[in-house]
Design an enzyme around this catalytic site. Structure first.
Site, PDB file in Angstrom:
ATOM      1  N   LYS A 294       0.905  -0.824   0.174  1.00 63.35           N
ATOM      2  CA  LYS A 294       0.095   0.089  -0.089  1.00 63.35           C
ATOM      3  C   LYS A 294       0.918   0.894  -0.070  1.00 63.35           C
ATOM      4  CE  LYS A 294      -4.503   1.634   1.729  1.00 63.35           C
ATOM      5  NZ  LYS A 294      -5.421   1.302   3.152  1.00 63.35           N
ATOM      6  N   GLU A 381     -18.758  -3.081  12.310  1.00 65.72           N
ATOM      7  CA  GLU A 381     -19.663  -2.720  12.629  1.00 65.72           C
ATOM      8  C   GLU A 381     -20.725  -3.907  13.099  1.00 65.72           C
ATOM      9  OE1 GLU A 381     -17.891  -0.355   9.456  1.00 65.72           O
ATOM     10  OE2 GLU A 381     -18.561  -2.445   9.009  1.00 65.72           O
ATOM     11  N   ARG A 409     -24.315  -0.880   9.029  1.00 61.70           N
ATOM     12  CA  ARG A 409     -24.470  -2.238   8.462  1.00 61.70           C
ATOM     13  C   ARG A 409     -24.903  -2.805   9.762  1.00 61.70           C
ATOM     14  NH1 ARG A 409     -18.930  -1.925   4.699  1.00 61.70           N
ATOM     15  NH2 ARG A 409     -17.903  -1.088   6.284  1.00 61.70           N
TER      16      ARG A 409
END
Length: 641
Positions: A294, A381, A409
C-alpha cells in the site's frame, strides 16, 4: 503525457504490450495517479498498491463481457484509467468529474456502485449462479449453443475479507460449479493497520515468505496447473508436494473446501499475467492470494498509508509533501476526539470502539492515552455494536464511533442488542449529512430515520464545539442509548457560540438561539445546520422580516415547546442535514399530528429522496435546499412577503 500511457485508450491497447512495456506503463500510471490526487484529493495509498494487479487483470480478461468486482471500491483508479476515463481525472470526485468508486453509470466495465466493504464475493457468487442458470437453460434448449459463460473476478482487499458478509459468502462458495476467481489483495492494511486474529494470521504468513519464496510459489503453481483429466484438488496436492509443505495460508480456506493458490508477489506483473491466464481456465472457484504494498512508489504514502488513505489536495516536494497549514477551526471530528479524551481522563469506565477508522473518527489521542480502553474491531461494525452492548451490560460506558454510512451495516445489532435491551451505549456518528467528494455511497442521510424508529433511542446533534462537549456529557450520564451525530466539516467560529448553546443538554429540550421582537416565523434547525439557519435570519432581517431561530438539539424526543408553537399556528420551517423522509422535520410533523393539530404552517427542509452526487459539501447543501438562501426563501413564501 508519458510514453505508454498516452497510447492507452482502452484495455485492448494494454493487451498489445510486452511485459517490460507493462512495467513501464505501471510506473507511468502510478505517477499519473499521484499527480491527479495531489490536485483533486482522493484515495491514494490503496490505488498505488494495485497498479500491476489491475494491469494484469486487464491483460488477461475482457471486462466488456467478463465481470470484475472491486472490494473495497476505492482501489479502482487504475481500472478507471484503463477503461477510457483517464481524461476525467482532472475532476476526480468533483462536480462533473468521475466518482472515486466504481460506477456503472460511467462505464459498462463497472458492475456495482460500491463504496463499502465485504460485498464482492457474495455478489460474484450471485453473478456466477446466474451464469450457471443461463448455461443450463441453453443446454436444455440447444446443446450445441452451450458455453462456459463469462469469466468472473472479485478483487477483495484493504481487509475487506474480515467483514462478516465476506465470511458468509465464503461459506456459500460451494454453490458455484463454474469459474469464479477471488483475488485476495493482502497489503496488511485496512484504512489503518489491520487488527484481529485474521490480520495476525495473514501477517504471520507474510513474514514467513521471502521474495524468492514468493517466486518459487508462483513457479510451482504454474508448473502444476490442471491438465486435461486432472481435478483442482489433485492440482493443489501436487503444488503442496512441489513446495514440500502444507501452505500455511491455505489451511483456513481449504477447511472450507476452497481451492487456494499463493501467496504470490502482487507487483510481479509478468507472473500475474501467467497466473490469471491459468486460473481463468479453471471450472471451479479459486482464491489467488497476492501480496501488495500500500502506497508503493511514493515514500510518504508508503510510510504513512493511513494518512494517505483518503486525502485532500496536497503539494509534492520531491519525495516529500509540504506541510499543510492548520485550518482556522478544528473539525467536528477533532472536537469530539478532544472532548472524549478529556472526559475519559475523569471516568475510567469510558471505553471507545471503532471499526478500522481510528484516525477518521478522531480517536488517535484516546488510543494513545487509554490503550487498554480502546478497541478497533476492523471492518466489522455489527461486532462493534454487540461488543459495546456487552460492555454496557457489564457496567462500562462504551462509546461506538462509526461513520453514518457504515453504521447502516449494524442496523439489526443496534435494534436487538442495544435498543431492545435499553443499554446505555453512546453512538458517535461521524460524517452525518453530506460528505462532499465521496458522494452517495458515503453520505450520512439516513441515520436519523433508521435510529429514530427504535424505542429507547435518544437522538441528539451538537451545533458547535461547545455543544459537542455538552452532548457527550449528557450522553455519558444517561441510562439509555444516546446517538450524537455531526458532519464532516469544521466547527463554526467563536462568533457562532452563544449563551444559549452553553446551556447543558436536557432530555428533549431545544434552546432558542435568536429571539426576535414580534417574530413572524420560527426557523428550527437540527445540528450543525444551525449556522445556515442564522444566516437565513440575517437575510430575512434585511427585508425587515423578524424570525426566531431555535436549535432543536433532539430529534427523539421532540421538544414539547415546538409542538406548542405549532398548536398556536405559528409558521415553522425545520431544516436539517438529513433526508426529508424520516428525519427531524418528519418527527416534528408526526408529533404535531399526534396532538391532532394542523401541519399547514410547517415546512420541512432536508435532502430530497434521491441520490446526490459528489461535489463540495456547501454545493450539496445548496442542491438539497438547506442553505441560507433557500431557508429564507421558504420563510418568505410561507409568509407571502
Amino acid at each position: 503525457m508519458s510514453k505508454f500511457l498516452e497510447q492507452i485508450n482502452s484495455p485492448t491497447d494494454v493487451k498489445r504490450l510486452s511485459v517490460p512495456e507493462l512495467k513501464a506503463l505501471a510506473e507511468e500510471i502510478r505517477q499519473f495517479i499521484l499527480d491527479s490526487v495531489s490536485k483533486t484529493g482522493g484515495h491514494l495509498a490503496s490505488n498505488l498498491g494495485v497498479v500491476e494487479l489491475t494491469l494484469a487483470l486487464h491483460c488477461v480478461f475482457d471486462f466488456t463481457k467478463d465481470k470484475l468486482l472491486w472490494d473495497v471500491g476505492h482501489q479502482c483508479y487504475t481500472h478507471k484509467i484503463l477503461t477510457g476515463r483517464r481524461d476525467k481525472f482532472g475532476q476526480l470526485r468533483h462536480l462533473g468529474g468521475i466518482s472515486g468508486f466504481p460506477n456503472p453509470a460511467e462505464s459498462e466495465q463497472d458492475q456495482f456502485a460500491v463504496g463499502h466493504a465485504g460485498t464482492s464475493i457474495a455478489t460474484a457468487i450471485g453473478m456466477a449462479l446466474g451464469e450457471q442458470l443461463k448455461t443450463e437453460g441453453q443446454k436444455s434448449r440447444a446443446p450445441q449453443a452451450a458455453h462456459d459463460g463469462n469469466k468472473i473476478v472479485a478483487v477483495i482487499g484493504d481487509a475487506s475479507i474480515v467483514n462478516g458478509p465476506s465470511f458468509e459468502a465464503l461459506n456459500n462458495l460451494g454453490l458455484v460449479k463454474r469459474q469464479l476467481l477471488i483475488v485476495l489483495n493482502d497489503n496488511s492494511m485496512a484504512i489503518d493497520a489491520t487488527v484481529g486474529a485474521m490480520a495476525k494470521y495473514f501477517s504471520k504468513v507474510r513474514l514467513s515468505h521471502t521474495y524468492e519464496g514468493l517466486r518459487k510459489t508462483t513457479r510451482n503453481i504454474l508448473e502444476h496447473m490442471p491438465v486435461i483429466g486432472k481435478s483442482v484438488e489433485e492440482t493443489i496436492e501436487r503444488i503442496k508436494k512441489g513446495i514440500r509443505m502444507a501452505l500455511p495460508a491455505s489451511q483456513m480456506f481449504e477447511s472450507l473446501n476452497i481451492p487456494y493458490f499463493g501467496p504470490v508477489d502482487g507487483h510481479d506483473i509478468g507472473s500475474l499475467v501467467q497466473l490469471f491466464e491459468a486460473l481463468g481456465e479453471l471450472n471451479h472457484p479459486a482464491i489467488l492470494h497476492v501480496y501488495t504494498k500500500k502506497g508503493k512508489g511514493f515514500r510518504p504514502a508508503d510510510q504513512g498509508p493511513a494518512e494517505f488513505h483518503s486525502t485532500g489536495p496536497f503539494k509534492i516536494n520531491g519525495e516529500t509533501v509540504e506541510a499543510k497549514s492548520a485550518p482556522s477551526q478544528p473539525s467536528f471530528t477533532a472536537a469530539f476526539g478532544k472532548h472524549l479524551a478529556e472526559l475519559a481522563q475523569k471516568d475510567e469506565r469510558i471505553v471507545a470502539i471503532t471499526s478500522a477508522m481510528c484516525d477518521g473518527t478522531g480517536l488517535g489521542d484516546f488510543r494513545e492515552k487509554f490503550a487498554d480502553r480502546f478497541y478497533d474491531v476492523g471492518i466489522a461494525e455489527s461486532a462493534a455494536v454487540d461488543i459495546a452492548a456487552g460492555l454496557a451490560k457489564d457496567g462500562l460506558k462504551p462509546v461506538v464511533c462509526i461513520y453514518s454510512t457504515f453504521l447502516q451495516r449494524s442496523f439489526d445489532q443496534v435494534f436487538q442488542e442495544v435498543a431492545l435491551q435499553n443499554l446505555p451505549v453512546v453512538f458517535c456518528i461521524d460524517r452525518a449529512g453530506f460528505v462532499g467528494s465521496d458522494g452517495p455511497t458515503h453520505h450520512g442521510l439516513m441515520d436519523i430515520g433508521f435510529l429514530r424508529m427504535m424505542p429507547n433511542m435518544v437522538l441528539t446533534a451538537p451545533a458547535n464545539d461547545v455543544e459537542m462537549k455538552l452532548a457527550l456529557e449528557f450522553a455519558l450520564n444517561e441510562n439509555m442509548p444516546v446517538v450524537i451525530r455531526y458532519p464532516k466539516d469544521v466547527v463554526p467560529g467563536q462568533e457562532f457560540v452563544w449563551t444559549a448553546c452553553a446551556q447543558p443538554f436536557k432530555l428533549g429540550q431545544s434552546v432558542t438561539v435568536k429571539k426576535a421582537r414580534g417574530p413572524a416565523a420560527a426557523i428550527i434547525s437540527y445540528g450543525s445546520i444551525l449556522t445556515e439557519a442564522l444566516k437565513a435570519a440575517e437575510l430575512l432581517a434585511e427585508r425587515r422580516i423578524a424570525v426566531d431561530v431555535i436549535n432543536g438539539r433532539f430529534a427523539a424526543p421532540v421538544d414539547g415547546k415546538i409542538i406548542s408553537m405549532a398548536k398556536r399556528g405559528k409558521a415553522i420551517v425545520t431544516v436539517e442535514d438529513h433526508g426529508v423522509a424520516c428525519g427531524f422535520g418528519s418527527a416534528v410533523l408526526e408529533s404535531v399530528a399526534a396532538e391532532g393539530c394542523s401541519a399547514k404552517a410547517i415546512r420541512v427542509l432536508g435532502a430530497p429522496r434521491r441520490f446526490i452526487g459528489h461535489n463540495l459539501r456547501d454545493a450539496q447543501l445548496a442542491e438539497a435546499g438547506v442553505d441560507a438562501d433557500k431557508i429564507a426563501k421558504t420563510v418568505r413564501e410561507m409568509l407571502k412577503v
